[in-house]
Motif scaffolding. Structure first.
Motif, PDB file in Angstrom:
ATOM      1  N   SER A  72       9.384  12.974  -1.872  1.00  0.00           N
ATOM      2  CA  SER A  72      10.665  13.635  -2.571  1.00  0.00           C
ATOM      3  C   SER A  72      10.093  14.528  -3.658  1.00  0.00           C
ATOM      4  CB  SER A  72      11.391  12.381  -3.183  1.00  0.00           C
ATOM      5  OG  SER A  72      10.634  11.471  -3.855  1.00  0.00           O
ATOM      6  N   SER A  73       8.814  14.225  -4.212  1.00  0.00           N
ATOM      7  CA  SER A  73       8.487  15.187  -5.236  1.00  0.00           C
ATOM      8  C   SER A  73       8.279  16.702  -4.798  1.00  0.00           C
ATOM      9  CB  SER A  73       7.276  14.719  -6.096  1.00  0.00           C
ATOM     10  OG  SER A  73       6.221  14.400  -4.938  1.00  0.00           O
ATOM     11  N   VAL A  74       8.225  16.839  -3.775  1.00  0.00           N
ATOM     12  CA  VAL A  74       7.866  18.279  -3.011  1.00  0.00           C
ATOM     13  C   VAL A  74       9.267  18.444  -2.457  1.00  0.00           C
ATOM     14  CG1 VAL A  74       6.737  19.626  -1.287  1.00  0.00           C
ATOM     15  CG2 VAL A  74       5.495  17.949  -2.717  1.00  0.00           C
ATOM     16  N   ILE A  75       9.526  19.815  -2.851  1.00  0.00           N
ATOM     17  CA  ILE A  75      10.786  20.487  -2.507  1.00  0.00           C
ATOM     18  C   ILE A  75      10.791  21.440  -1.163  1.00  0.00           C
ATOM     19  CG2 ILE A  75      12.910  21.456  -3.257  1.00  0.00           C
ATOM     20  CD1 ILE A  75      12.304  19.053  -4.721  1.00  0.00           C
ATOM     21  N   GLU A  76       9.993  22.185  -1.232  1.00  0.00           N
ATOM     22  CA  GLU A  76       9.951  23.280  -0.073  1.00  0.00           C
ATOM     23  C   GLU A  76       8.514  23.296   0.468  1.00  0.00           C
ATOM     24  OE1 GLU A  76      10.851  25.575   2.916  1.00  0.00           O
ATOM     25  OE2 GLU A  76      12.505  24.985   1.119  1.00  0.00           O
ATOM     26  N   VAL A  77       8.561  23.376   1.733  1.00  0.00           N
ATOM     27  CA  VAL A  77       7.095  23.329   2.498  1.00  0.00           C
ATOM     28  C   VAL A  77       7.289  24.424   3.487  1.00  0.00           C
ATOM     29  CG1 VAL A  77       5.542  22.247   3.966  1.00  0.00           C
ATOM     30  CG2 VAL A  77       6.900  20.755   2.183  1.00  0.00           C
ATOM     31  N   THR A  78       5.908  25.238   3.585  1.00  0.00           N
ATOM     32  CA  THR A  78       5.889  26.233   4.600  1.00  0.00           C
ATOM     33  C   THR A  78       4.634  26.005   5.479  1.00  0.00           C
ATOM     34  OG1 THR A  78       6.429  27.897   2.907  1.00  0.00           O
ATOM     35  CG2 THR A  78       5.307  28.945   5.000  1.00  0.00           C
ATOM     36  N   PRO A  79       5.234  25.627   6.794  1.00  0.00           N
ATOM     37  CA  PRO A  79       4.124  25.413   7.838  1.00  0.00           C
ATOM     38  C   PRO A  79       3.141  26.584   8.384  1.00  0.00           C
ATOM     39  CG  PRO A  79       6.307  25.477   8.790  1.00  0.00           C
ATOM     40  CD  PRO A  79       6.388  25.522   7.418  1.00  0.00           C
ATOM     41  N   THR A  80       2.049  26.357   8.678  1.00  0.00           N
ATOM     42  CA  THR A  80       1.396  27.577   8.977  1.00  0.00           C
ATOM     43  C   THR A  80       1.166  27.388  10.811  1.00  0.00           C
ATOM     44  OG1 THR A  80      -0.400  27.334   7.255  1.00  0.00           O
ATOM     45  CG2 THR A  80      -0.950  28.568   9.336  1.00  0.00           C
ATOM     46  N   VAL A  81       1.558  28.572  11.302  1.00  0.00           N
ATOM     47  CA  VAL A  81       1.785  28.612  12.763  1.00  0.00           C
ATOM     48  C   VAL A  81       0.393  28.172  13.318  1.00  0.00           C
ATOM     49  CG1 VAL A  81       2.005  30.246  14.839  1.00  0.00           C
ATOM     50  CG2 VAL A  81       3.474  30.527  12.517  1.00  0.00           C
ATOM     51  N   ASN A  82       0.467  27.232  14.352  1.00  0.00           N
ATOM     52  CA  ASN A  82      -0.505  26.754  15.192  1.00  0.00           C
ATOM     53  C   ASN A  82      -0.066  27.311  16.872  1.00  0.00           C
ATOM     54  OD1 ASN A  82      -2.145  25.409  16.926  1.00  0.00           O
ATOM     55  ND2 ASN A  82      -2.819  24.158  15.394  1.00  0.00           N
ATOM     56  N   PRO A  83      -0.632  28.234  17.482  1.00  0.00           N
ATOM     57  CA  PRO A  83      -0.184  28.671  18.643  1.00  0.00           C
ATOM     58  C   PRO A  83       0.024  27.709  19.739  1.00  0.00           C
ATOM     59  CG  PRO A  83      -2.607  29.576  18.105  1.00  0.00           C
ATOM     60  CD  PRO A  83      -2.001  28.960  16.947  1.00  0.00           C
ATOM     61  N   ASP A 100      -7.890  18.855  16.248  1.00  0.00           N
ATOM     62  CA  ASP A 100      -7.013  20.067  15.930  1.00  0.00           C
ATOM     63  C   ASP A 100      -6.739  19.997  14.347  1.00  0.00           C
ATOM     64  OD1 ASP A 100      -5.994  22.639  15.979  1.00  0.00           O
ATOM     65  OD2 ASP A 100      -4.599  21.996  17.542  1.00  0.00           O
ATOM     66  N   THR A 101      -6.195  21.096  13.439  1.00  0.00           N
ATOM     67  CA  THR A 101      -5.922  21.168  12.180  1.00  0.00           C
ATOM     68  C   THR A 101      -4.706  21.794  12.136  1.00  0.00           C
ATOM     69  OG1 THR A 101      -7.118  23.238  12.058  1.00  0.00           O
ATOM     70  CG2 THR A 101      -8.286  21.359  11.330  1.00  0.00           C
ATOM     71  N   PHE A 102      -3.959  21.328  11.080  1.00  0.00           N
ATOM     72  CA  PHE A 102      -2.591  21.650  10.745  1.00  0.00           C
ATOM     73  C   PHE A 102      -2.349  21.922   9.434  1.00  0.00           C
ATOM     74  CE2 PHE A 102      -2.826  18.865  14.355  1.00  0.00           C
ATOM     75  CZ  PHE A 102      -2.156  19.759  15.220  1.00  0.00           C
ATOM     76  N   SER A 103      -1.754  23.219   8.786  1.00  0.00           N
ATOM     77  CA  SER A 103      -1.880  23.563   7.252  1.00  0.00           C
ATOM     78  C   SER A 103      -0.365  23.846   6.943  1.00  0.00           C
ATOM     79  CB  SER A 103      -2.519  24.675   7.087  1.00  0.00           C
ATOM     80  OG  SER A 103      -3.979  24.801   7.460  1.00  0.00           O
ATOM     81  N   LEU A 104      -0.137  23.101   5.650  1.00  0.00           N
ATOM     82  CA  LEU A 104       1.055  23.238   5.164  1.00  0.00           C
ATOM     83  C   LEU A 104       0.690  23.801   3.636  1.00  0.00           C
ATOM     84  CD1 LEU A 104       2.636  19.763   5.906  1.00  0.00           C
ATOM     85  CD2 LEU A 104       2.828  21.660   7.082  1.00  0.00           C
ATOM     86  N   SER A 105       1.782  24.615   3.073  1.00  0.00           N
ATOM     87  CA  SER A 105       1.799  25.295   1.849  1.00  0.00           C
ATOM     88  C   SER A 105       2.904  24.745   1.143  1.00  0.00           C
ATOM     89  CB  SER A 105       1.783  26.857   1.715  1.00  0.00           C
ATOM     90  OG  SER A 105       0.699  27.129   2.704  1.00  0.00           O
ATOM     91  N   PHE A 106       2.804  24.238  -0.268  1.00  0.00           N
ATOM     92  CA  PHE A 106       3.812  23.873  -1.134  1.00  0.00           C
ATOM     93  C   PHE A 106       3.295  23.820  -2.398  1.00  0.00           C
ATOM     94  CE2 PHE A 106       1.352  20.358   0.798  1.00  0.00           C
ATOM     95  CZ  PHE A 106       0.986  19.581  -0.056  1.00  0.00           C
ATOM     96  N   SER A 107       4.170  23.458  -3.254  1.00  0.00           N
ATOM     97  CA  SER A 107       3.782  23.657  -4.870  1.00  0.00           C
ATOM     98  C   SER A 107       3.587  21.966  -4.979  1.00  0.00           C
ATOM     99  CB  SER A 107       5.114  23.970  -5.477  1.00  0.00           C
ATOM    100  OG  SER A 107       4.989  23.714  -7.092  1.00  0.00           O
ATOM    101  N   LEU A 108       2.744  21.695  -5.853  1.00  0.00           N
ATOM    102  CA  LEU A 108       2.190  20.463  -6.052  1.00  0.00           C
ATOM    103  C   LEU A 108       3.304  19.896  -7.139  1.00  0.00           C
ATOM    104  CD1 LEU A 108      -1.602  20.297  -5.876  1.00  0.00           C
ATOM    105  CD2 LEU A 108       0.081  18.950  -4.305  1.00  0.00           C
ATOM    106  N   PRO A 109       3.736  18.466  -7.455  1.00  0.00           N
ATOM    107  CA  PRO A 109       4.456  18.156  -8.353  1.00  0.00           C
ATOM    108  C   PRO A 109       3.811  18.242  -9.511  1.00  0.00           C
ATOM    109  CG  PRO A 109       3.810  16.376  -7.131  1.00  0.00           C
ATOM    110  CD  PRO A 109       3.353  17.449  -6.453  1.00  0.00           C
ATOM    111  N   ASP A 110       4.597  18.163 -10.940  1.00  0.00           N
ATOM    112  CA  ASP A 110       3.971  17.962 -12.139  1.00  0.00           C
ATOM    113  C   ASP A 110       3.437  16.350 -12.255  1.00  0.00           C
ATOM    114  OD1 ASP A 110       3.057  18.202 -14.613  1.00  0.00           O
ATOM    115  OD2 ASP A 110       5.188  18.371 -15.537  1.00  0.00           O
ATOM    116  N   GLY A 111       2.586  16.229 -13.042  1.00  0.00           N
ATOM    117  CA  GLY A 111       1.950  14.797 -13.074  1.00  0.00           C
ATOM    118  C   GLY A 111       0.859  14.545 -13.884  1.00  0.00           C
ATOM    119  N   LYS A 112       0.318  13.636 -14.016  1.00  0.00           N
ATOM    120  CA  LYS A 112      -0.899  13.244 -14.748  1.00  0.00           C
ATOM    121  C   LYS A 112      -2.318  13.398 -13.987  1.00  0.00           C
ATOM    122  CE  LYS A 112       0.323   9.170 -16.172  1.00  0.00           C
ATOM    123  NZ  LYS A 112       1.561   9.098 -15.294  1.00  0.00           N
ATOM    124  N   PRO A 113      -3.359  13.745 -14.515  1.00  0.00           N
ATOM    125  CA  PRO A 113      -4.639  13.814 -13.546  1.00  0.00           C
ATOM    126  C   PRO A 113      -4.857  12.186 -13.050  1.00  0.00           C
ATOM    127  CG  PRO A 113      -5.062  14.724 -15.643  1.00  0.00           C
ATOM    128  CD  PRO A 113      -3.678  14.259 -15.708  1.00  0.00           C
TER     129      PRO A 113
END
Length: 249
Positions: A68-79, A126-139
């Motif tokens: 829930s801390s991640v809002i938008e995700v862009t999946p990478t195409v895998n043919p 096989d590998t799958f890639s997702l691009s998104f913005s990490l949430p704010d938080g502590k180390p």
């Protein structure tokens, strides 16, 4: 005696090798994630490695559950796979606090599903890639991204949390451990904008200076060229006069 010791030593090494290789194989058999960035509040691309099927059965589908801390995700195409998104209504905490939920309500991605066009054999990866913005938080904060692996026969839920000080669970959820946030991108943009303005201000002056400094070499070149023409004409006259004298003799 020495032969027995040698055989015993070889057997011990063989058993040790089996144990080490077996441990390495089991450790690498999980669905794991690597990311281009782990800094809190930064943009990252997480790549998930799927090394095997379900007890020998080929993989037909992978569903990546988005926290829930991640809002938008862009999946990478895998043919080799078809991609679908699942979303739900989302209202930002700030909008809810301002009683503007109806106007500011949007959508949040809850899962990304890759469906195999041809089942992935159990002994292939096989590998799958997702691009998104990490949430704010502590180390040290952990962002878990559970995965449901569906096979031709059976399925596996990679959703177990890793607890500090305890052994790794059988089916751990792929996760990213946050590190300290970097400098704000807004400051970088402002610096870049100021640098652009400074360049635009100084550019005409530099051009003017270059123009004035190049005018003197142009004049010198013209005088030298004119002098060369005069000398050439004089040489031609002398040559013609010499030819006439020889003809007169």
């Amino acid at each position: 005696m020495q032969q027995r010791l040698a055989l015993g030593g070889a057997a011990t090494l063989g058993v040790a090798a089996v144990i080490v290789l077996g441990t390495a194989a089991s450790a690498s058999a999980h669905v794991e994630a690597t990311s281009t960035s782990t800094a809190a509040n930064s943009y990252t691309t997480a790549t998930f490695s799927v090394p095997h099927g379900c007890d020998g059965s080929p993989t037909t589908k992978l569903q990546f559950h988005i926290p829930s801390s991640v809002i938008e995700v862009t999946p990478t195409v895998n043919p080799n796979w078809d991609i679908t998104k699942t979303t739900e209504k989302y209202t930002s905490p700030s909008a809810a606090a301002d009683d503007e939920s109806a106007e500011d309500a949007g959508e949040r991605v809850t899962s990304i599903t890759y469906a195999a066009k041809t089942p992935l054999p159990a002994d292939e990866r096989d590998t799958f890639s997702l691009s998104f913005s990490l949430p704010d938080g502590k180390p040290g904060d952990v962002v878990a991204l559970p995965v449901t692996q569906t096979c031709a026969t059976g399925s596996t839920e990679w959703d177990q949390a890793q607890k500090a000080g305890q052994a790794e669970p059988e089916h751990p959820a792929p996760s990213i451990t946050l590190t300290a946030a970097t400098a704000s991108g807004d400051d970088d943009d402002a610096t870049a904008a100021n640098a652009t303005d400074d360049d635009a201000t100084t550019a005409p002056a530099a051009s003017s200076s270059s123009s004035s400094s190049s005018s003197e070499p142009d004049l010198v070149g013209r005088f030298l060229g004119l002098g060369g023409l005069v000398l050439g004409a004089a040489g031609l006259v002398v040559a013609v006069a010499a030819t006439r004298r020889r003809g007169a003799k």
